[in-house]
Scaffold this motif. Structure first.
Motif, PDB file in Angstrom:
ATOM      1  N   PRO A  29      30.345 -14.228 -12.097  1.00 35.07           N
ATOM      2  CA  PRO A  29      29.830 -13.217 -13.033  1.00 35.07           C
ATOM      3  C   PRO A  29      30.113 -13.556 -14.492  1.00 35.07           C
ATOM      4  CG  PRO A  29      30.933 -12.177 -11.169  1.00 35.07           C
ATOM      5  CD  PRO A  29      31.215 -13.645 -11.078  1.00 35.07           C
ATOM      6  N   ARG A  30      31.232 -14.166 -14.781  1.00 32.59           N
ATOM      7  CA  ARG A  30      31.593 -14.450 -16.174  1.00 32.59           C
ATOM      8  C   ARG A  30      30.966 -15.747 -16.707  1.00 32.59           C
ATOM      9  NH1 ARG A  30      38.089 -12.939 -16.228  1.00 32.59           N
ATOM     10  NH2 ARG A  30      37.870 -10.757 -15.545  1.00 32.59           N
ATOM     11  N   ASN A  31      30.433 -16.577 -15.800  1.00 36.42           N
ATOM     12  CA  ASN A  31      29.826 -17.846 -16.216  1.00 36.42           C
ATOM     13  C   ASN A  31      28.614 -18.117 -15.328  1.00 36.42           C
ATOM     14  OD1 ASN A  31      29.261 -20.317 -17.353  1.00 36.42           O
ATOM     15  ND2 ASN A  31      31.147 -21.318 -16.675  1.00 36.42           N
ATOM     16  N   PRO A  32      27.517 -17.393 -15.565  1.00 35.30           N
ATOM     17  CA  PRO A  32      26.345 -17.504 -14.682  1.00 35.30           C
ATOM     18  C   PRO A  32      25.762 -18.923 -14.622  1.00 35.30           C
ATOM     19  CG  PRO A  32      26.164 -15.606 -16.147  1.00 35.30           C
ATOM     20  CD  PRO A  32      27.308 -16.409 -16.638  1.00 35.30           C
ATOM     21  N   SER A  63      41.253 -11.874  -5.024  1.00 32.98           N
ATOM     22  CA  SER A  63      39.943 -12.345  -5.462  1.00 32.98           C
ATOM     23  C   SER A  63      40.029 -12.878  -6.892  1.00 32.98           C
ATOM     24  CB  SER A  63      38.919 -11.216  -5.392  1.00 32.98           C
ATOM     25  OG  SER A  63      37.702 -11.608  -5.976  1.00 32.98           O
ATOM     26  N   GLU A  64      39.480 -14.080  -7.097  1.00 35.11           N
ATOM     27  CA  GLU A  64      39.483 -14.644  -8.441  1.00 35.11           C
ATOM     28  C   GLU A  64      38.413 -14.023  -9.322  1.00 35.11           C
ATOM     29  OE1 GLU A  64      38.670 -18.788  -8.405  1.00 35.11           O
ATOM     30  OE2 GLU A  64      36.716 -18.592  -7.411  1.00 35.11           O
ATOM     31  N   GLU A  65      37.530 -13.223  -8.731  1.00 36.00           N
ATOM     32  CA  GLU A  65      36.458 -12.619  -9.519  1.00 36.00           C
ATOM     33  C   GLU A  65      36.869 -11.292 -10.158  1.00 36.00           C
ATOM     34  OE1 GLU A  65      32.533 -14.498  -7.313  1.00 36.00           O
ATOM     35  OE2 GLU A  65      33.045 -12.402  -6.948  1.00 36.00           O
ATOM     36  N   ASP A  66      37.611 -10.457  -9.436  1.00 36.99           N
ATOM     37  CA  ASP A  66      37.998  -9.156 -10.012  1.00 36.99           C
ATOM     38  C   ASP A  66      39.505  -8.905  -9.989  1.00 36.99           C
ATOM     39  OD1 ASP A  66      38.493  -8.639  -7.344  1.00 36.99           O
ATOM     40  OD2 ASP A  66      36.774  -7.315  -7.090  1.00 36.99           O
TER      41      ASP A  66
END
Length: 320
Positions: free
Chosen positions: A229-232, A257-260
């Motif tokens: 999400p931070r680097n599409p 989770s590394e995403e959130d």
């Protein structure tokens, strides 16, 4: 002769009954005068007419068939003047108050007994339901801080060192033990229990053993790729894995989770790898629908970290 002996001599009189009768008549005279207050007040204020008053009283008794001597009537008039046979309440004071309390002692005693009983019941209830449990809890906490927790911390620390096969475990165990002793020094049982829980968890982690395996079932994917999400513009590659215990069953592990940044206990998650590893696994599964080399890493008993057999970045997700 016998009958004569039982009779009183002629002319003899019994003085006590006569005196009693005279007293009663005097009191009756006073009572009669008191019931005729207006007449008495007018007559007794004039000394010269006292004889007339005596005559009137004599007529009153004669009309009733009662013979009263002048002496008794005069004595009654005198008694009225002197306020004899009249109750005069005592003046209020400490003595009178004590006398009234003594007269009412039965009623007061009953009331005081009831109040004392109620107060006793309240005290008993407070003691058994508030004070006694608080004392027991304070004593339990003191025993826990002075005896139970220190021993438990020492035992847990020794158990960790006995289980550990890696030097990484000892500094962590020492830190937990130090935190627990510091909490005990400041009488913080909760803090000491937290440190003890840390030691217990560290030992459990050391005792655990499992293998991280790639999921290889026909109906399930073995890998995914996605744009973060931070680097599409970037593409990340993941292998979908699960932890298998010594008994061959999946076990639950905490995964972040590394995403959130959220952490959750899961039996299946995706671990990030580079594109070359991802493509290698994809080709392996395309051959016959089965991943031949499923092993990603192994966690051995006595160690804290997983020994990975393929390159991994350490990032993970559990939603896709």
């Amino acid at each position: 002769m016998a009958d004569a002996a039982l009779q009183s001599p002629a002319g003899a009189s019994s003085p006590a009954p006569a005196q009693f009768d005279d007293l009663m008549l005097s009191m009756d005279v006073v009572d009669t005068l008191r019931h005729q207050e207006a007449f008495v007040a007018r007559e007794l204020n004039e000394d010269q007419r006292e004889q007339e008053l005596i005559e009137r009283l004599r007529k009153i008794y004669r009309d009733q068939g009662i013979e009263v001597s002048d002496e008794i009537i005069a004595e009654g008039v005198k008694a009225l003047k002197e306020s004899r046979f009249v109750y005069t309440p005592p003046k209020p004071g400490f003595g009178v108050s004590l006398a009234k309390l003594w007269i009412a002692r039965g009623r007061i005693g009953t009331g005081l007994a009831a109040v004392a009983g109620a107060l006793g019941a309240l005290w008993m209830g407070y003691f058994f339901f508030v004070e006694r449990p608080a004392r027991i809890e304070a004593l339990r906490a003191q025993i826990e801080i002075s005896q139970t927790l220190p021993k438990a911390l020492d035992d847990a620390f020794s158990a960790v060192l006995a289980e550990a096969k890696t030097p990484d475990a000892k500094p962590k165990a020492e830190q937990f033990a130090a935190d627990g002793r510091a909490a005990l020094a400041r009488q913080d049982a909760s803090g000491a229990r937290t440190a003890l829980a840390g030691l217990d968890q560290l030992r459990a982690d050391l005792r655990r053993s499992y293998q991280i395996m790639i999921v290889s079932r026909p109906s399930e994917p073995s890998g995914i790729y996605r744009n973060p999400p931070r680097n599409p513009g970037q593409q990340n590659y993941y292998l979908i894995v699960e932890a298998i215990g010594p008994d061959g069953r999946p076990i639950s592990l905490p995964v972040t989770s590394e995403e959130d940044g959220t952490t959750k206990d899961v039996t299946k998650w995706a671990i990030r790898v580079n594109q070359q590893v991802f493509e290698s696994v994809r080709r392996d599964k395309q051959d016959d629908g089965i991943v031949q080399n499923r092993l990603v890493g192994q966690k051995r008993r006595g160690y804290l970290d997983v020994n990975y057999s393929i390159p991994v970045s350490g990032g993970a997700i559990f939603k896709w």
